[in-house]
Scaffold this motif. Structure first.
Motif, short mmCIF file in Angstrom:
data_model
loop_
_atom_site.label_atom_id
_atom_site.label_comp_id
_atom_site.label_asym_id
_atom_site.label_seq_id
_atom_site.Cartn_x
_atom_site.Cartn_y
_atom_site.Cartn_z
N VAL A 1 0.83 -1.21 0.00
CA VAL A 1 0.00 0.00 0.00
C VAL A 1 0.87 1.26 0.00
CG1 VAL A 1 -1.79 1.28 1.22
CG2 VAL A 1 -1.86 -1.22 1.16
N GLY A 2 1.73 1.39 0.99
CA GLY A 2 2.68 2.51 1.03
C GLY A 2 2.09 3.84 1.43
N GLU A 3 1.09 3.86 2.29
CA GLU A 3 0.55 5.12 2.77
C GLU A 3 1.23 5.55 4.06
OE1 GLU A 3 -3.67 5.25 3.11
OE2 GLU A 3 -3.96 5.40 0.95
N PHE A 4 1.36 6.86 4.25
CA PHE A 4 1.90 7.38 5.49
C PHE A 4 1.31 8.75 5.76
CE2 PHE A 4 4.69 9.13 2.27
CZ PHE A 4 5.10 10.37 2.75
N VAL A 5 1.44 9.21 6.99
CA VAL A 5 0.97 10.54 7.38
C VAL A 5 2.19 11.41 7.60
CG1 VAL A 5 -0.29 11.87 9.12
CG2 VAL A 5 -1.14 9.62 8.40
N GLN A 6 2.20 12.59 6.98
CA GLN A 6 3.37 13.45 7.06
C GLN A 6 3.53 14.01 8.48
OE1 GLN A 6 4.36 15.83 3.47
NE2 GLN A 6 2.26 15.36 2.86
N LYS A 7 4.78 14.02 8.92
CA LYS A 7 5.12 14.49 10.26
C LYS A 7 5.08 16.01 10.35
CE LYS A 7 9.23 14.75 13.24
NZ LYS A 7 9.48 16.19 12.96
N GLY A 8 5.48 16.67 9.25
CA GLY A 8 5.49 18.12 9.23
C GLY A 8 6.76 18.71 9.86
N PRO A 9 6.76 20.03 10.13
CA PRO A 9 5.57 20.87 10.20
C PRO A 9 4.91 21.21 8.87
CG PRO A 9 7.55 22.19 10.50
CD PRO A 9 7.99 20.76 10.50
N TYR A 10 5.65 21.19 7.76
CA TYR A 10 5.02 21.44 6.46
C TYR A 10 4.09 20.28 6.13
CZ TYR A 10 4.60 22.12 1.42
OH TYR A 10 4.12 22.28 0.14
N GLN A 11 2.80 20.59 5.95
CA GLN A 11 1.76 19.61 5.64
C GLN A 11 1.61 18.55 6.73
OE1 GLN A 11 2.06 18.05 1.62
NE2 GLN A 11 1.49 20.01 0.74
N ALA A 12 1.86 18.93 7.96
CA ALA A 12 1.71 17.98 9.07
C ALA A 12 0.29 17.42 9.10
CB ALA A 12 2.01 18.67 10.39
N GLY A 13 0.20 16.09 9.29
CA GLY A 13 -1.08 15.43 9.39
C GLY A 13 -1.73 15.07 8.07
N GLN A 14 -1.13 15.46 6.95
CA GLN A 14 -1.71 15.15 5.64
C GLN A 14 -1.29 13.75 5.20
OE1 GLN A 14 -3.26 18.55 3.55
NE2 GLN A 14 -3.89 17.77 5.54
N ARG A 15 -2.26 13.00 4.67
CA ARG A 15 -1.96 11.67 4.16
C ARG A 15 -1.19 11.79 2.85
NH1 ARG A 15 -5.78 8.45 2.35
NH2 ARG A 15 -7.33 10.08 2.06
N SER A 16 -0.25 10.87 2.66
CA SER A 16 0.52 10.82 1.42
C SER A 16 0.76 9.36 1.06
CB SER A 16 1.85 11.56 1.58
OG SER A 16 2.49 11.75 0.34
N THR A 17 1.21 9.14 -0.15
CA THR A 17 1.38 7.76 -0.59
C THR A 17 2.70 7.57 -1.32
OG1 THR A 17 0.38 5.95 -1.86
CG2 THR A 17 0.17 8.15 -2.79
N LEU A 18 3.29 6.41 -1.06
CA LEU A 18 4.42 5.93 -1.84
C LEU A 18 3.96 4.97 -2.92
CD1 LEU A 18 6.65 4.98 1.25
CD2 LEU A 18 6.69 7.15 0.01
N GLY A 19 2.72 4.51 -2.82
CA GLY A 19 2.26 3.41 -3.64
C GLY A 19 2.93 2.12 -3.18
N PRO A 20 2.62 1.00 -3.79
CA PRO A 20 3.34 -0.24 -3.45
C PRO A 20 4.84 0.01 -3.52
CG PRO A 20 1.51 -0.71 -4.92
CD PRO A 20 1.61 0.79 -4.85
N CYS A 21 5.55 -0.40 -2.48
CA CYS A 21 6.95 0.00 -2.37
C CYS A 21 7.75 -1.08 -1.66
CB CYS A 21 7.08 1.33 -1.63
SG CYS A 21 6.44 1.31 0.05
N ALA A 22 9.06 -0.88 -1.67
CA ALA A 22 9.95 -1.85 -1.03
C ALA A 22 11.23 -1.16 -0.60
CB ALA A 22 10.28 -3.00 -1.98
N VAL A 23 11.83 -1.69 0.47
CA VAL A 23 13.17 -1.27 0.90
C VAL A 23 14.13 -2.38 0.52
CG1 VAL A 23 14.62 -0.63 2.85
CG2 VAL A 23 12.21 0.05 2.82
N LEU A 24 15.18 -2.00 -0.19
CA LEU A 24 16.18 -2.95 -0.66
C LEU A 24 17.57 -2.47 -0.25
CD1 LEU A 24 14.11 -2.16 -3.35
CD2 LEU A 24 14.85 -4.49 -3.89
N GLN A 25 18.52 -3.39 -0.18
CA GLN A 25 19.88 -3.03 0.21
C GLN A 25 20.85 -3.45 -0.88
OE1 GLN A 25 21.51 -3.23 4.42
NE2 GLN A 25 22.39 -5.09 3.56
N ASP A 26 21.78 -2.56 -1.24
CA ASP A 26 22.77 -2.94 -2.25
C ASP A 26 23.95 -3.63 -1.57
OD1 ASP A 26 24.46 -1.01 -1.15
OD2 ASP A 26 24.50 0.27 -2.93
N ASP A 27 24.94 -3.98 -2.37
CA ASP A 27 26.05 -4.78 -1.85
C ASP A 27 27.01 -3.99 -0.96
OD1 ASP A 27 26.96 -3.20 -3.91
OD2 ASP A 27 28.11 -4.77 -4.91
N ARG A 28 26.75 -2.67 -0.80
CA ARG A 28 27.60 -1.85 0.07
C ARG A 28 26.82 -1.31 1.28
NH1 ARG A 28 31.08 1.53 -4.53
NH2 ARG A 28 31.40 -0.27 -5.91
#
Length: 508
Positions: free
Chosen positions: A379-406
């Motif tokens: 899903v990839g939804e989160f709520v912005q911490k702010g102060p700019y746009q604090a409390g506003q919902r935002s989206t990454l869309g389907p997402c993943a965290v990956l690690q490279d070889d370094r």
């Protein structure tokens, strides 16, 4: 009881970004849910709602719709949102006023200024007696049509935008004062055929001096209600582009004229002084290495900044880090739906050999990487911490965290991500304090939200988020420095309001 229609339509368009903004890119709240979700938000709409509530006014909801900056909004998407708003207005019963948060720099297919189109439709529907006020982003492209439709047009005054709530408070307060008969607002706008090629933060010079001139004018003249300086979003290809100065006065066109001229004349005279110099990627990374006590850093990928409407698909900083071989670990957001989908399909622990990023921005190329999937989120939804746009919902869309070889982390997202906010990273389990730096696809606003978390450093990187004269194929716009020989001629004073005299010109 006074009844005021409220709403929000927020998206900043990059007309040269080939990726359109679609319905799925908007977070939308409607009706009563809109009031509940935005009552405490760190946004212009939040400021509007709290001011109206404090005045004992009934806010009548329409919708609040926000999308991250990006390519033009699909015409049918904008028109659908417009019709929802108009439908809510028709069903609302008697209304005294309209107060909206709009960005002001949206383009939709078939509409150079959706904000002017929307307010024009509301004016035609509600008639001339209803007061209409809007609070804008200071990067708005303000048009005559918008000002003809509205009684009040104001904007935040700071870049980064630390005062968006105050912009909403100002719009609501002036609307209430107009309703009560305490003021009769008239507006003077001056358009200058120029962009700021640099120095666009309000602490920079000479922009800081121009804002000080505006503040002094408001403080010195009781008739003057507000002065907004619009450092127009440079990546729009629409007619009448340029810097705008708006001054609102209480039934005193001369006061509005004087204030607007006091800012516009030196702005044009000082146009060559608006410049900036940022370190390139190599210099910035070496700076991070040289200052361990200041880590973690947050590096602004200025050329690929999503907050200017760029696609966010670049990995220039990761490429330079790997080529330099520096012993640093960072987190790198990248808009790459294919990599996100492959990671989700492979699951945690999967090892992927991928060509990552570089598929959207002209001139970019993918970066070949071997990656291990650490985390996935369908899903990839989160709520912005702010102060700019604090409390506003935002989206990454389907997402993943990956690690490279370094040991570097990639946040691969389907939607271009609002990574000016640390919640984009922390919502996906990325420990910012455990890294040497993170990369934000932002030029200014990241400084607000990462304050106390990471040391900010703006980096000159390639991409569609940096204005360079002669780079973008403008066809509708004519302005300096794109046209270096452009002359101003006389200054045209454009006057708006219910009691204004004719427009005028004065010597530059």
């Amino acid at each position: 009881m006074t009844r005021i229609l409220v709403g929000q339509l927020w998206q900043e368009s990059h007309d040269f970004n080939p990726v359109p903004t679609l319905a799925a890119d908007f977070a939308v709240e409607r009706g009563a849910a809109m009031l509940a979700a935005n009552a405490g938000a760190g946004s212009t709409l939040g400021g509007i709602l709290r001011t109206l509530r404090a005045a004992g006014v009934e806010p009548v909801p329409t919708l609040a719709a926000r999308a991250r900056p990006g390519g033009k909004v699909a015409g049918a998407v904008y028109e659908g949102l417009r019709e929802e708003i108009l439908g809510a207005a028709r069903q609302a019963g008697p209304l005294d006023a309209v107060v909206f948060e709009l960005h002001g720099a949206m383009t939709a297919e078939g509409h150079d200024s959706p904000e002017a189109d929307l307010m024009g439709h509301l004016r035609a529907l509600l008639g001339p007696a209803v007061v209409i006020a809007v609070g804008l982003d200071l990067h708005a492209h303000v048009t005559d049509a918008l000002l003809r439709a509205c009684d009040i047009v104001t904007a935040c005054k700071e870049n980064p935008h630390s005062d968006v709530v105050e912009a909403g408070e100002c719009a609501a307060r002036l609307a209430l004062d107009t309703l009560s008969g305490r003021i009769r607002p008239v507006t003077t706008m001056i358009k200058l055929p120029m962009l700021l090629p640099g120095g666009s933060e309000t602490v920079d010079q000479p922009l800081g001096t121009l804002h000080a001139i505006a503040r002094r004018a408001v403080a010195a003249d009781p008739a003057l209600l507000d002065v907004s300086i619009f450092n127009v979003h440079p990546f729009r290809d629409v007619p009448d582009m340029g810097q705008a100065v708006l001054a609102i006065a209480d039934a005193d066109d001369a006061a509005a004229d004087r204030a607007a001229l006091s800012v516009a004349r030196p702005m044009w005279a000082w146009r060559a002084q608006f410049r900036h110099e940022f370190p390139d990627a190599d210099a910035a990374l070496k700076d991070v290495l040289a200052r361990p006590a200041a880590r973690p850093f947050v590096l602004s990928d200025r050329g690929d900044r999503v907050l200017a409407g760029a696609p966010g698909d670049g990995l220039h900083l990761l490429d330079r880090l790997r080529r330099l071989g520096l012993p640093l670990r960072g987190a790198f957001p990248v808009t790459d739906p294919q990599t996100a989908a492959a990671a989700i399909a492979g699951g945690v622990g999967a090892v992927l050999d991928r060509q990552v990023g570089g598929r959207m921005t002209p001139g970019f190329a993918p970066l070949p990487l071997r990656l291990t999937v650490l985390r996935t989120d369908p899903v990839g939804e989160f709520v912005q911490k702010g102060p700019y746009q604090a409390g506003q919902r935002s989206t990454l869309g389907p997402c993943a965290v990956l690690q490279d070889d370094r040991g570097n982390l990639l946040l691969a997202t389907t939607a271009a991500a609002m990574t000016q906010d640390p919640a984009a990273f922390t919502s996906q389990g990325i420990d910012i304090a455990g890294l040497d730096f993170v990369v934000a696809k932002s030029g200014n606003h990241f400084k607000l939200s990462f304050a106390g978390i990471a040391t900010p450093l703006v980096v000159d990187t390639p991409g569609m988020g940096s204005y360079r004269a002669g780079f973008f194929p403008y066809t509708k716009s004519r302005f300096w420095p794109e046209i270096q020989t452009l002359e101003l001629g006389d200054i045209h004073l454009r006057r708006f309001g219910r009691h204004q005299p004719a427009d005028a010109t004065v010597p530059a």
